[in-house]
Design a protein around this motif. Structure first.
Motif, PDB file in Angstrom:
ATOM      1  N   HIS A  74     -35.000  10.182  67.400  1.00 49.35           N
ATOM      2  CA  HIS A  74     -35.824  10.449  68.585  1.00 49.35           C
ATOM      3  C   HIS A  74     -36.749  11.645  68.376  1.00 49.35           C
ATOM      4  CE1 HIS A  74     -33.394   7.539  70.700  1.00 49.35           C
ATOM      5  NE2 HIS A  74     -32.302   8.194  70.390  1.00 49.35           N
ATOM      6  N   ASP A  75     -37.155  11.880  67.132  1.00 49.50           N
ATOM      7  CA  ASP A  75     -38.010  13.023  66.839  1.00 49.50           C
ATOM      8  C   ASP A  75     -39.332  12.987  67.597  1.00 49.50           C
ATOM      9  OD1 ASP A  75     -36.384  14.420  65.133  1.00 49.50           O
ATOM     10  OD2 ASP A  75     -37.066  13.357  63.353  1.00 49.50           O
ATOM     11  N   ASP A  76     -39.857  11.776  67.804  1.00 50.47           N
ATOM     12  CA  ASP A  76     -41.186  11.673  68.400  1.00 50.47           C
ATOM     13  C   ASP A  76     -41.155  11.457  69.909  1.00 50.47           C
ATOM     14  OD1 ASP A  76     -40.100   9.172  68.204  1.00 50.47           O
ATOM     15  OD2 ASP A  76     -41.867   8.218  67.311  1.00 50.47           O
ATOM     16  N   ALA A  77     -40.015  11.745  70.546  1.00 50.17           N
ATOM     17  CA  ALA A  77     -39.955  11.661  72.010  1.00 50.17           C
ATOM     18  C   ALA A  77     -40.843  12.741  72.607  1.00 50.17           C
ATOM     19  CB  ALA A  77     -38.515  11.839  72.487  1.00 50.17           C
ATOM     20  N   ARG A  78     -41.654  12.369  73.574  1.00 47.94           N
ATOM     21  CA  ARG A  78     -42.594  13.315  74.148  1.00 47.94           C
ATOM     22  C   ARG A  78     -41.901  14.249  75.131  1.00 47.94           C
ATOM     23  NH1 ARG A  78     -45.704  14.129  70.792  1.00 47.94           N
ATOM     24  NH2 ARG A  78     -47.308  14.902  72.208  1.00 47.94           N
ATOM     25  N   GLY A  79     -42.447  15.457  75.275  1.00 52.83           N
ATOM     26  CA  GLY A  79     -41.875  16.456  76.166  1.00 52.83           C
ATOM     27  C   GLY A  79     -42.615  16.516  77.491  1.00 52.83           C
ATOM     28  N   VAL A  80     -42.096  17.337  78.395  1.00 51.68           N
ATOM     29  CA  VAL A  80     -42.718  17.548  79.707  1.00 51.68           C
ATOM     30  C   VAL A  80     -43.607  18.776  79.625  1.00 51.68           C
ATOM     31  CG1 VAL A  80     -42.314  17.996  82.143  1.00 51.68           C
ATOM     32  CG2 VAL A  80     -40.741  16.507  80.869  1.00 51.68           C
ATOM     33  N   SER A  81     -44.879  18.586  79.866  1.00 54.15           N
ATOM     34  CA  SER A  81     -45.841  19.673  79.725  1.00 54.15           C
ATOM     35  C   SER A  81     -45.842  20.578  80.951  1.00 54.15           C
ATOM     36  CB  SER A  81     -47.250  19.113  79.513  1.00 54.15           C
ATOM     37  OG  SER A  81     -48.205  20.149  79.545  1.00 54.15           O
ATOM     38  N   PRO A  82     -45.870  21.896  80.749  1.00 57.85           N
ATOM     39  CA  PRO A  82     -45.967  22.812  81.883  1.00 57.85           C
ATOM     40  C   PRO A  82     -47.353  22.816  82.518  1.00 57.85           C
ATOM     41  CG  PRO A  82     -46.081  24.039  79.838  1.00 57.85           C
ATOM     42  CD  PRO A  82     -45.765  22.616  79.465  1.00 57.85           C
ATOM     43  N   PHE A  83     -48.323  22.182  81.855  1.00 61.42           N
ATOM     44  CA  PHE A  83     -49.683  22.143  82.378  1.00 61.42           C
ATOM     45  C   PHE A  83     -49.909  20.980  83.344  1.00 61.42           C
ATOM     46  CE2 PHE A  83     -49.928  24.058  78.112  1.00 61.42           C
ATOM     47  CZ  PHE A  83     -50.374  25.322  78.468  1.00 61.42           C
ATOM     48  N   GLY A  84     -48.900  20.131  83.476  1.00 59.57           N
ATOM     49  CA  GLY A  84     -49.024  19.008  84.401  1.00 59.57           C
ATOM     50  C   GLY A  84     -49.263  17.703  83.678  1.00 59.57           C
ATOM     51  N   PRO A  85     -48.909  16.585  84.308  1.00 66.56           N
ATOM     52  CA  PRO A  85     -49.082  15.270  83.672  1.00 66.56           C
ATOM     53  C   PRO A  85     -50.551  14.948  83.441  1.00 66.56           C
ATOM     54  CG  PRO A  85     -48.478  15.047  85.991  1.00 66.56           C
ATOM     55  CD  PRO A  85     -48.338  16.487  85.666  1.00 66.56           C
ATOM     56  N   GLY A  86     -50.821  14.406  82.279  1.00 68.09           N
ATOM     57  CA  GLY A  86     -52.174  13.961  81.986  1.00 68.09           C
ATOM     58  C   GLY A  86     -53.125  15.039  81.525  1.00 68.09           C
ATOM     59  N   VAL A  87     -52.683  16.286  81.460  1.00 63.37           N
ATOM     60  CA  VAL A  87     -53.554  17.373  81.008  1.00 63.37           C
ATOM     61  C   VAL A  87     -53.517  17.441  79.482  1.00 63.37           C
ATOM     62  CG1 VAL A  87     -53.989  19.858  81.030  1.00 63.37           C
ATOM     63  CG2 VAL A  87     -53.206  18.708  83.105  1.00 63.37           C
ATOM     64  N   PRO A  88     -54.647  17.242  78.819  1.00 67.27           N
ATOM     65  CA  PRO A  88     -54.660  17.315  77.357  1.00 67.27           C
ATOM     66  C   PRO A  88     -54.348  18.742  76.881  1.00 67.27           C
ATOM     67  CG  PRO A  88     -56.619  16.188  78.176  1.00 67.27           C
ATOM     68  CD  PRO A  88     -55.968  16.841  79.348  1.00 67.27           C
ATOM     69  N   VAL A  89     -53.501  18.843  75.852  1.00 66.98           N
ATOM     70  CA  VAL A  89     -53.115  20.144  75.308  1.00 66.98           C
ATOM     71  C   VAL A  89     -53.461  20.157  73.824  1.00 66.98           C
ATOM     72  CG1 VAL A  89     -51.233  21.773  74.927  1.00 66.98           C
ATOM     73  CG2 VAL A  89     -51.228  20.319  76.975  1.00 66.98           C
ATOM     74  N   VAL A  90     -54.331  21.076  73.449  1.00 67.22           N
ATOM     75  CA  VAL A  90     -54.780  21.199  72.056  1.00 67.22           C
ATOM     76  C   VAL A  90     -54.148  22.452  71.473  1.00 67.22           C
ATOM     77  CG1 VAL A  90     -56.768  21.380  70.519  1.00 67.22           C
ATOM     78  CG2 VAL A  90     -56.943  20.061  72.651  1.00 67.22           C
ATOM     79  N   VAL A  91     -53.445  22.299  70.349  1.00 68.82           N
ATOM     80  CA  VAL A  91     -52.603  23.380  69.830  1.00 68.82           C
ATOM     81  C   VAL A  91     -53.052  23.846  68.449  1.00 68.82           C
ATOM     82  CG1 VAL A  91     -50.275  23.885  68.959  1.00 68.82           C
ATOM     83  CG2 VAL A  91     -50.570  22.741  71.157  1.00 68.82           C
ATOM     84  N   PHE A  92     -53.073  25.158  68.285  1.00 73.00           N
ATOM     85  CA  PHE A  92     -53.148  25.809  66.976  1.00 73.00           C
ATOM     86  C   PHE A  92     -51.807  26.482  66.768  1.00 73.00           C
ATOM     87  CE2 PHE A  92     -53.467  29.663  64.495  1.00 73.00           C
ATOM     88  CZ  PHE A  92     -54.345  29.391  63.468  1.00 73.00           C
ATOM     89  N   LEU A  93     -51.112  26.160  65.666  1.00 73.19           N
ATOM     90  CA  LEU A  93     -49.799  26.734  65.419  1.00 73.19           C
ATOM     91  C   LEU A  93     -49.753  27.278  64.002  1.00 73.19           C
ATOM     92  CD1 LEU A  93     -46.441  25.220  66.592  1.00 73.19           C
ATOM     93  CD2 LEU A  93     -46.606  26.499  64.467  1.00 73.19           C
ATOM     94  N   GLY A  94     -49.596  28.591  63.885  1.00 74.62           N
ATOM     95  CA  GLY A  94     -49.545  29.215  62.574  1.00 74.62           C
ATOM     96  C   GLY A  94     -49.840  30.691  62.667  1.00 74.62           C
ATOM     97  N   ARG A  95     -49.866  31.333  61.526  1.00 72.70           N
ATOM     98  CA  ARG A  95     -50.208  32.749  61.516  1.00 72.70           C
ATOM     99  C   ARG A  95     -51.661  32.931  61.938  1.00 72.70           C
ATOM    100  NH1 ARG A  95     -50.213  34.523  56.330  1.00 72.70           N
ATOM    101  NH2 ARG A  95     -49.902  32.450  55.438  1.00 72.70           N
ATOM    102  N   VAL A  96     -51.894  33.887  62.809  1.00 75.68           N
ATOM    103  CA  VAL A  96     -53.247  34.125  63.309  1.00 75.68           C
ATOM    104  C   VAL A  96     -53.925  35.106  62.353  1.00 75.68           C
ATOM    105  CG1 VAL A  96     -54.635  34.729  65.339  1.00 75.68           C
ATOM    106  CG2 VAL A  96     -52.349  33.753  65.631  1.00 75.68           C
ATOM    107  N   VAL A  97     -54.295  34.570  61.209  1.00 71.74           N
ATOM    108  CA  VAL A  97     -54.864  35.359  60.119  1.00 71.74           C
ATOM    109  C   VAL A  97     -56.047  34.590  59.529  1.00 71.74           C
ATOM    110  CG1 VAL A  97     -52.667  36.473  59.564  1.00 71.74           C
ATOM    111  CG2 VAL A  97     -53.281  34.343  58.416  1.00 71.74           C
TER     112      VAL A  97
END
Length: 409
Positions: A217-240
């Motif tokens: 179940h690795d690809d099970a989607r989570g509940v977003s704190p931004f609300g349903p249907g709100v697109p979330v674009v992520v940068f994840l890594g060292r801010v360098v």
């Protein structure tokens, strides 16, 4: 095979992908029947290591002056020595946040002194060291036991610092790679840099891409704190500089100008974080861009599952384990064409890191097209099911590298 492995990071003491990669490789080698003694320069949870079939030893139990605690700024372990690249202010911040003594090099040298004692204590057939911080330790161990030394290179100083490398780090990295009996690079791109920048013979460098373990179940989607249907674009890594957060922020502003509902998350810490906060204010997207700072492994996984798309506009990305982790969670990835992971995975959306207009267009395409997102997820999952991208393949190839090192002796 008895392996004496020298690391620099290990969960939960992590500043980047090296900790995860080290843990995964060590446990993979153990599954193949290897006896792995993993040495780390900080207090280690030996119970956790034993559960994986890996003996995790702390160098700090021998030399109390050598220690590591969780690092607030991910750049610090790689460049805590004074540098003029980013100016005096960032040097001051690095000194304030660093868990090491004022010179990282002193800790590296102390680690090497401890390594000689460890080499006498733990029988081994091969010595394995992760990145330049551990190369001196491996060389010291080899001087005692005479066993072959395999240098694993996850990122070169040129990846981290571009055209402004720290001369001391570059020298230590070069000397370690040239001294090794065998070198493991995490991508063909990294191999090219090692050969071209340091003069390492091409036939001594083995390419071992990282793999990833899949769950049901690795690809099970989570509940977003931004609300349903709100697109979330992520940068994840060292801010360098290496990771291209400035290109992400500039592309985010272009996306925000065309869609009012998209939220942006920058997850990570680093010396460019204050500048990125200021840049978001200047671009008028501060109210839609959320900076988390460093986050736990659990929160990283949650973030993958609420993200609509993960964006990695790295100036240099030797591999890019974040891409595999994001795909495992069912989140499409937009990644720099320079990333080594693109050698192993086809279903990635690739961009030139500097082309913020193209990055923005592709973000918009992914967040606006549910069918495209679904297709990217399905095809990526099919690729990740291939055993060549599984957790055992890196271990198998590493064992081959060990045997070549032993044969060359």
């Amino acid at each position: 095979m008895r392996v004496l492995m020298f690391g620099w990071e290990y969960p939960p003491y992590a500043t980047g992908g090296l900790a995860t990669a080290t843990q995964s490789l060590a446990s993979g080698l153990a599954r193949f029947g290897s006896d792995v003694t993993l040495v780390v320069p900080f207090p280690a949870d030996t119970v956790t290591g034993a559960q994986m079939g890996v003996r995790v030893m702390s160098a700090s139990s021998i030399a109390s002056s050598l220690r590591l605690v969780r690092v607030a700024a991910p750049l610090v372990p790689y460049a805590s020595a004074p540098t003029t690249v980013f100016g005096a202010a960032s040097t001051r911040v690095a000194q304030e946040l660093s868990p090491y003594r004022h010179s990282l090099f002193e800790d590296v040298d102390e680690y090497a002194r401890v390594a000689a004692d460890l080499a006498r204590t733990y029988p081994h057939d091969v010595i394995h060291a992760h990145d330049w911080m551990a190369y001196a330790a491996a060389r010291a161990a080899r001087a005692v036991s005479g066993k072959p030394f395999v240098a694993h290179i996850h990122a070169t100083e040129f990846d981290r610092s571009g055209d402004w490398p720290n001369d001391e780090i570059r020298s230590r990295e070069r000397d370690g790679l040239l001294a090794a009996d065998r070198v493991i690079a995490n991508s063909r791109a990294t191999k090219r840099r090692v050969v071209e920048r340091y003069g390492v013979e091409e036939d001594r460098v083995d390419v071992v891409h990282w793999g990833i373990e899949l769950g049901e179940h690795d690809d099970a989607r989570g509940v977003s704190p931004f609300g349903p249907g709100v697109p979330v674009v992520v940068f994840l890594g060292r801010v360098v500089l290496q990771k291209g957060p400035d290109y992400f922020v500039d592309a985010a502003a272009r996306v925000a100008a065309k869609r009012a509902d998209v939220c942006f998350v920058v997850a990570g810490a680093g010396d460019m974080l204050p500048a990125m906060l200021d840049r978001c204010v200047q671009l008028g997207i501060a109210h839609r861009t959320f900076f988390t700072g460093g986050i736990s492994r659990e929160d990283v996984e949650r973030l993958y599952r609420i993200a609509t798309v993960c964006v990695m506009p790295s100036v240099s990305e030797p591999f890019g384990l974040v891409a595999l982790e994001s795909l495992r969670a069912g989140t499409p990835v937009i990644i720099s064409k320079r990333a080594g992971v693109a050698e192993a995975v086809a279903n990635l959306v690739t961009v030139d890191f500097w082309d913020v207009d193209d990055i923005a267009d592709k973000i918009l395409a992914v967040v606006s097209d549910a069918e495209l997102r679904s297709e990217l997820r399905e095809r990526a999952r099919e690729e990740l099911d291939d055993p060549r991208l599984g957790p055992d393949e890196p271990a198998r190839l590493t064992l081959e590298s060990y045997r070549l090192a032993m044969d060359s002796g």
